[in-house]
Design a protein around this motif. Structure first.
Motif, mmCIF file in Angstrom:
data_model
loop_
_atom_site.group_PDB
_atom_site.id
_atom_site.type_symbol
_atom_site.label_atom_id
_atom_site.label_comp_id
_atom_site.label_asym_id
_atom_site.label_seq_id
_atom_site.Cartn_x
_atom_site.Cartn_y
_atom_site.Cartn_z
ATOM 1 N N PRO A 1 -82.021 -114.657 -6.486
ATOM 2 C CA PRO A 1 -81.828 -114.312 -5.068
ATOM 3 C C PRO A 1 -81.282 -112.896 -4.928
ATOM 4 O O PRO A 1 -80.398 -112.482 -5.680
ATOM 5 N N ASP A 2 -81.807 -112.168 -3.969
ATOM 6 C CA ASP A 2 -81.367 -110.790 -3.752
ATOM 7 C C ASP A 2 -80.141 -110.781 -2.839
ATOM 8 O O ASP A 2 -80.161 -110.216 -1.746
ATOM 9 N N THR A 3 -79.092 -111.427 -3.332
ATOM 10 C CA THR A 3 -77.856 -111.555 -2.563
ATOM 11 C C THR A 3 -76.743 -110.780 -3.261
ATOM 12 O O THR A 3 -76.475 -111.025 -4.440
ATOM 13 N N PRO A 4 -76.100 -109.860 -2.595
ATOM 14 C CA PRO A 4 -75.032 -109.096 -3.245
ATOM 15 C C PRO A 4 -73.859 -109.991 -3.638
ATOM 16 O O PRO A 4 -73.482 -110.914 -2.924
ATOM 17 N N MET A 5 -73.308 -109.737 -4.829
ATOM 18 C CA MET A 5 -72.067 -110.371 -5.245
ATOM 19 C C MET A 5 -71.087 -109.268 -5.610
ATOM 20 O O MET A 5 -71.463 -108.199 -6.065
ATOM 21 N N THR A 6 -69.811 -109.554 -5.367
ATOM 22 C CA THR A 6 -68.768 -108.559 -5.616
ATOM 23 C C THR A 6 -67.758 -109.110 -6.619
ATOM 24 O O THR A 6 -67.290 -110.245 -6.478
ATOM 25 N N LYS A 7 -67.428 -108.291 -7.615
ATOM 26 C CA LYS A 7 -66.464 -108.679 -8.632
ATOM 27 C C LYS A 7 -65.543 -107.499 -8.947
ATOM 28 O O LYS A 7 -65.934 -106.325 -8.821
ATOM 29 N N ASN A 8 -64.333 -107.828 -9.360
ATOM 30 C CA ASN A 8 -63.453 -106.840 -9.966
ATOM 31 C C ASN A 8 -63.751 -106.808 -11.456
ATOM 32 O O ASN A 8 -63.679 -107.838 -12.125
ATOM 33 N N VAL A 9 -64.094 -105.655 -11.976
ATOM 34 C CA VAL A 9 -64.479 -105.521 -13.377
ATOM 35 C C VAL A 9 -63.405 -104.748 -14.125
ATOM 36 O O VAL A 9 -63.064 -103.621 -13.759
ATOM 37 N N PHE A 10 -62.861 -105.376 -15.154
ATOM 38 C CA PHE A 10 -61.920 -104.712 -16.055
ATOM 39 C C PHE A 10 -62.678 -104.257 -17.290
ATOM 40 O O PHE A 10 -63.441 -105.026 -17.886
ATOM 41 N N THR A 11 -62.463 -103.010 -17.674
ATOM 42 C CA THR A 11 -63.083 -102.484 -18.887
ATOM 43 C C THR A 11 -62.046 -101.693 -19.666
ATOM 44 O O THR A 11 -61.317 -100.878 -19.088
ATOM 45 N N ALA A 12 -61.984 -101.952 -20.962
ATOM 46 C CA ALA A 12 -61.190 -101.138 -21.889
ATOM 47 C C ALA A 12 -62.157 -100.611 -22.938
ATOM 48 O O ALA A 12 -62.829 -101.401 -23.613
ATOM 49 N N ALA A 13 -62.267 -99.291 -23.043
ATOM 50 C CA ALA A 13 -63.286 -98.704 -23.905
ATOM 51 C C ALA A 13 -62.742 -97.489 -24.643
ATOM 52 O O ALA A 13 -61.797 -96.823 -24.189
ATOM 53 N N ILE A 14 -63.371 -97.208 -25.769
ATOM 54 C CA ILE A 14 -62.990 -96.075 -26.607
ATOM 55 C C ILE A 14 -64.196 -95.154 -26.718
ATOM 56 O O ILE A 14 -65.275 -95.579 -27.135
ATOM 57 N N SER A 15 -64.030 -93.907 -26.325
ATOM 58 C CA SER A 15 -65.131 -92.939 -26.355
ATOM 59 C C SER A 15 -65.192 -92.249 -27.708
ATOM 60 O O SER A 15 -64.164 -91.969 -28.334
ATOM 61 N N HIS A 16 -66.412 -91.938 -28.125
ATOM 62 C CA HIS A 16 -66.638 -91.264 -29.398
ATOM 63 C C HIS A 16 -67.515 -90.045 -29.142
ATOM 64 O O HIS A 16 -68.749 -90.132 -29.179
ATOM 65 N N PRO A 17 -66.916 -88.893 -28.841
ATOM 66 C CA PRO A 17 -67.713 -87.692 -28.585
ATOM 67 C C PRO A 17 -68.579 -87.340 -29.783
ATOM 68 O O PRO A 17 -68.188 -87.533 -30.944
ATOM 69 N N ALA A 18 -69.759 -86.837 -29.505
ATOM 70 C CA ALA A 18 -70.688 -86.500 -30.583
ATOM 71 C C ALA A 18 -70.089 -85.471 -31.529
ATOM 72 O O ALA A 18 -70.309 -85.521 -32.745
ATOM 73 N N ALA A 19 -69.287 -84.544 -30.995
ATOM 74 C CA ALA A 19 -68.732 -83.469 -31.819
ATOM 75 C C ALA A 19 -67.683 -83.959 -32.797
ATOM 76 O O ALA A 19 -67.354 -83.265 -33.758
ATOM 77 N N ASP A 20 -67.155 -85.165 -32.562
ATOM 78 C CA ASP A 20 -66.092 -85.657 -33.438
ATOM 79 C C ASP A 20 -66.613 -86.220 -34.753
ATOM 80 O O ASP A 20 -65.840 -86.550 -35.642
ATOM 81 N N GLY A 21 -67.938 -86.376 -34.889
ATOM 82 C CA GLY A 21 -68.490 -86.885 -36.130
ATOM 83 C C GLY A 21 -68.210 -88.374 -36.314
ATOM 84 O O GLY A 21 -67.870 -89.091 -35.382
ATOM 85 N N VAL A 22 -68.324 -88.808 -37.553
ATOM 86 C CA VAL A 22 -68.140 -90.225 -37.879
ATOM 87 C C VAL A 22 -66.685 -90.618 -37.663
ATOM 88 O O VAL A 22 -65.761 -89.901 -38.048
#
Length: 829
Positions: A672-693
């Motif tokens: 169904p094309d019905t909007p739903m609304t949620k609070n989304v919690f995200t904890a993430a760690i970024s890995h820039p390309a320049a930082d290598g492995v």
């Protein structure tokens, strides 16, 4: 020897089965078979008079009346309004479904339409009309999805013919059966072909159940006997080293279930198979012997389904494309509950009691969704029997390595952890027919942490995939890029190129291999268990489509995406799950992101984020680049749940809440094309390309308090190694060391010398040391570990394990040839 005697000699975990015995000496009682079937579908006078079945009976009648009203409102050229026929196979299937729903009400005792000849004539007239215009000419049919023509439509038609057997116009049953045989194009000569890639697992059970009914309608002993024999092959445990008919679909010795040859599918096709075979047992009651196959089905439930059901919810990791459907995990389990209630009548007393205890342990199911009123009555009687104590089929603490399907489930009182991996054996994901539109990372170490007492509809299910970014599924390391769905790429629900040598059509093997469920490239995916503890690992890779694209195998306009690289391990303990990641790169100059967790909550829930920096100061949302947290805590005060994240390495973490409004159609074209609304919690760690492995380590701490999280500062966990070669941790309190070795050659962890690739767990206490070993690549003949220190003596060992003293320690060797990732255990002193 009798079949029962033969089975008694086989290990229960083997789930081995032999086909039903043929009944050539005596004619099959076709009338009894049809009577059993009608009772299953429509109930009996006694059952339908019970108050427990009233809601089901009302549902059957109400649905039938709705369909009849719709027929009255149909315009010229319509059977039901809005169902345009002739080019849409789904609409044709629905037309037959609606006729079945009307026919069912005319055979359900207690229904106001029971034995209504006029209504039954409307159904048979509808069958004649559909056959004449849209089903009888096979040159015009078989468009769209093969499943509708070979399974979906025949299921409804066969049941209608059984329900109205005494009221059918002469020759109608034979005419339809001949047409259904003609549409069985993936078979052989209008019959099942066990060598067909389509005639496996749940699909085979569906087709053969229909053919049993068709044979009973025409009193065709040979048809019924052949269909029973064909269906019985689904009971055989899959031996990957001795495949029958080249088939990899079905149940494996470790409880795994695979459909489509490489998709972990217990929660969708697996439950369909369970339902069908139990229905067949009921159909054939008093008709032919069940061959003592019911105990095999009991092992499916105890070792295959039960670990994957948490407080009545079917886990997401085994549902394939069905994760994008609006039906909930509770609804999934309701189907299984019905089958369990029926199965309890076909197994021995001890197994029957265990099943009944389990039915009283699980939350009450919605019985209006049951197929059979008889099942509702049986289930209600079990639930009401206070003499049966409620008990889980799972031990309170359990760790299950479903290595044959690249899945792991870890259970403790208060939580369950479910992990999805992939390999060159198991698909990264499943997309098909506009379902699960953004699945790209679902098999890349995505995990799901279920908390006790939670309404899982609020935190998982279709809303999780709708609200959470597909690049931010919990546990996933994904490249920073934007991908497009199959419909966006090609303007249709699949990739079409029949002129290419790979012949890309909607259900071709090339479509399966590169679009619907591509496998990964890596061989290392698996792990070991030691009692209730576990370790799992995976080397993340590209999928088959990207590899083929690079080699020039695929057409120029075929789009394939490169993946990020990472080597990961998951160590599953009591209070925490430890995650290690190394050799991490976005590839091709891209950045990457590792998502520690993503969770959803209702907009009105009281959600709080707290944390502490490594210097002891308070961490606050927005602290990222200069203030890595030592720990974070996500708490939903409304739900009274919490999860902690203890970081064992120092890296910036981006964590916060976002309100997301999105239509469920974003993940499935027919939602169904019905909007739903949620609070989304995200904890993430970024890995820039320049930082290598890069490398990182953290622990998930279910139901954590802030005090417990502070305890990890000088707590029991130590990371012993975290490289692309070896990842290992030590838990001081448990006396446990666990490691994954990903590359060839000897590697050290604490006092262990491990000849990799291998997964190893060692636990010491008192004067005993227990060691668990496995080969996650499933390619090695043996795995060897040396325990340095004073030599130890053998106490017990699994078959295939040898122990001997060597200079400086004790050597343990497990013969892993043809073990398919199984764990080997030895105890020493």
């Amino acid at each position: 020897m009798s079949r029962r005697q033969v089975l008694s000699l086989l290990p229960a975990a083997g789930l081995l089965a032999v086909p039903f015995p043929a009944r050539a000496a005596a004619a099959i009682d076709h009338t009894r078979l049809l009577t059993n079937t009608i009772a299953i579908l429509a109930g009996t006078p006694d059952v339908n008079a019970r108050p427990e079945t009233a809601a089901k009976l009302a549902s059957i009648l109400g649905t039938a009346r709705q369909r009849l009203t719709a027929m009255d409102q149909a315009g010229d050229g319509e059977l039901f309004p809005g169902l345009v026929l002739g080019t849409d196979d789904v609409n044709l299937r629905l037309a037959f479904q609606y006729l079945y729903e009307i026919a069912l009400a005319t055979r359900a005792p207690g229904s106001a339409l029971v034995d209504d000849a006029a209504v039954q004539r409307r159904v048979t007239d509808g069958l004649l009309w559909l056959h004449e215009r849209y089903f009888g000419d096979q040159s015009k049919g078989y468009y769209g999805n093969w499943h509708n023509w070979e399974i979906g439509i025949p299921t409804h038609v066969s049941r209608i013919l059984a329900l109205l057997a005494g009221q059918l116009p002469q020759g109608l049953a034979a005419t339809y059966i001949a047409s259904m045989d003609a549409y069985l194009r993936s078979g052989k000569n209008g019959d099942v072909d066990l060598d067909s890639r389509f005639h496996t697992g749940a699909n085979l059970a569906d087709i053969t159940a229909n053919r049993i009914l068709q044979g009973a309608l025409t009193a065709d002993d040979a048809r019924v006997t052949k269909a029973i024999s064909d269906q019985s092959t689904v009971f055989a445990t899959i031996d990957p080293y001795d495949l029958q008919h080249g088939n990899t679909d079905g149940y494996y010795p470790d409880g795994s279930f695979i459909q489509h040859h490489s998709v972990a599918y217990t929660g969708s096709y697996g439950r369909a198979l369970l339902t069908r075979v139990v229905q067949t047992l009921k159909m054939l009651e008093g008709v032919t012997s069940d061959g003592d196959l019911a105990p095999v089905v009991y092992r499916w439930v105890a070792d295959g389904f039960a670990p994957l059901i948490f407080e009545g919810w079917m886990m997401e990791i085994v549902k394939g494309r069905a994760v994008s459907r609006t039906a909930t995990g509770y609804t999934d389990v309701g189907v299984i509950v019905e089958a369990i209630a029926d199965l309890a009548d076909h197994v021995g007393d001890a197994d029957a009691l265990a099943l009944k205890k389990y039915l009283r342990f699980l939350p009450a199911a919605d019985t209006t969704a049951f197929v059979s009123p008889v099942s509702i009555a049986r289930y209600a009687a079990i639930r009401a029997d206070s003499a049966i104590p409620a008990a889980d089929l799972n031990p309170a603490e359990r760790c299950v390595a479903f290595n044959a399907m690249d899945r792991t489930v870890h259970r403790r009182p208060g939580y369950a952890f479910a992990l999805a991996r992939s390999s060159d054996r198991i698909s990264k994901y499943e997309y098909m027919s506009g379902e699960n539109l953004m699945p790209w990372f679902q098999g890349d170490g995505a995990y799901y942490l279920y908390l006790a007492g939670e309404d899982q509809r609020e935190v998982f299910g279709v809303d999780y995939y709708t609200a959470v970014s597909p690049y931010r599924l919990a546990g996933v390391t994904a490249p920073v890029e934007e991908r497009r769905t199959v419909p966006e790429l090609y303007g249709r629900l699949w990739y079409e190129n029949p002129g290419h040598p790979l012949n890309f059509t909607s259900s071709s093997e090339s479509q399966n291999t590169y679009v619907y469920f591509p496998r990964a490239e890596n061989t290392f995916s698996g792990g070991a268990t030691l009692g209730t503890y576990g370790v799992s690992g995976m080397v993340q890779s590209d999928d088959a489509a990207y590899i083929a694209k690079q080699s020039g195998t695929l057409p120029d306009d075929f789009v394939a995406y490169q993946n990020a690289r990472v080597t990961k391990s998951w160590f599953m303990l009591d209070d925490e799950i430890v995650v290690l990641a190394a050799n991490l790169s976005g590839q091709a100059g891209r950045a990457a992101t590792t998502t520690v967790d993503s969770r959803i909550a209702a907009p009105g829930d009281a959600v709080a984020l707290t944390g502490e920096r490594w210097n002891g100061g308070a961490w606050r949302p927005g602290d990222t680049t200069t203030t890595p947290p030592r720990w974070l805590r996500y708490a939903n005060g409304t739900r009274r749940t919490a999860i902690g994240y203890a970081f064992l390495t120092r890296q910036p973490v981006t964590a916060g809440l976002e309100t997301v409004t999105r239509s469920r159609r974003a993940v499935r074209t027919t939602n169904p094309d019905t909007p739903m609304t949620k609070n989304v919690f995200t904890a993430a760690i970024s890995h820039p390309a320049a930082d290598g492995v890069q490398a990182l380590a953290y622990a998930l701490v279910p139901n954590a308090t802030e005090a417990r999280l502070r305890g990890y500062t000088n707590g029991p966990l130590t990371v012993l190694a975290n490289t692309r070669h070896i990842q290992a941790v030590k838990h001081r309190t448990l006396g446990l060391v666990a490691a994954n070795v990903f590359t060839d050659g000897p590697h050290h962890a604490e006092r262990l010398l491990i000849d990799g690739p291998a997964s190893v767990i060692v636990r010491s206490g008192g004067n005993r040391t227990t060691v668990a070993l496995s080969d996650p690549t499933m390619t090695r003949d043996r795995v060897t570990v040396v325990l340095h220190g004073a030599p130890l003596r053998l106490v017990t060992a699994d078959e295939g394990v040898t122990v001997r003293r060597v200079p400086g320690g004790t050597l343990i060797q497990a013969t892993t040839h043809h073990a398919y990732g199984r764990t080997f255990t030895v105890t020493l002193r």
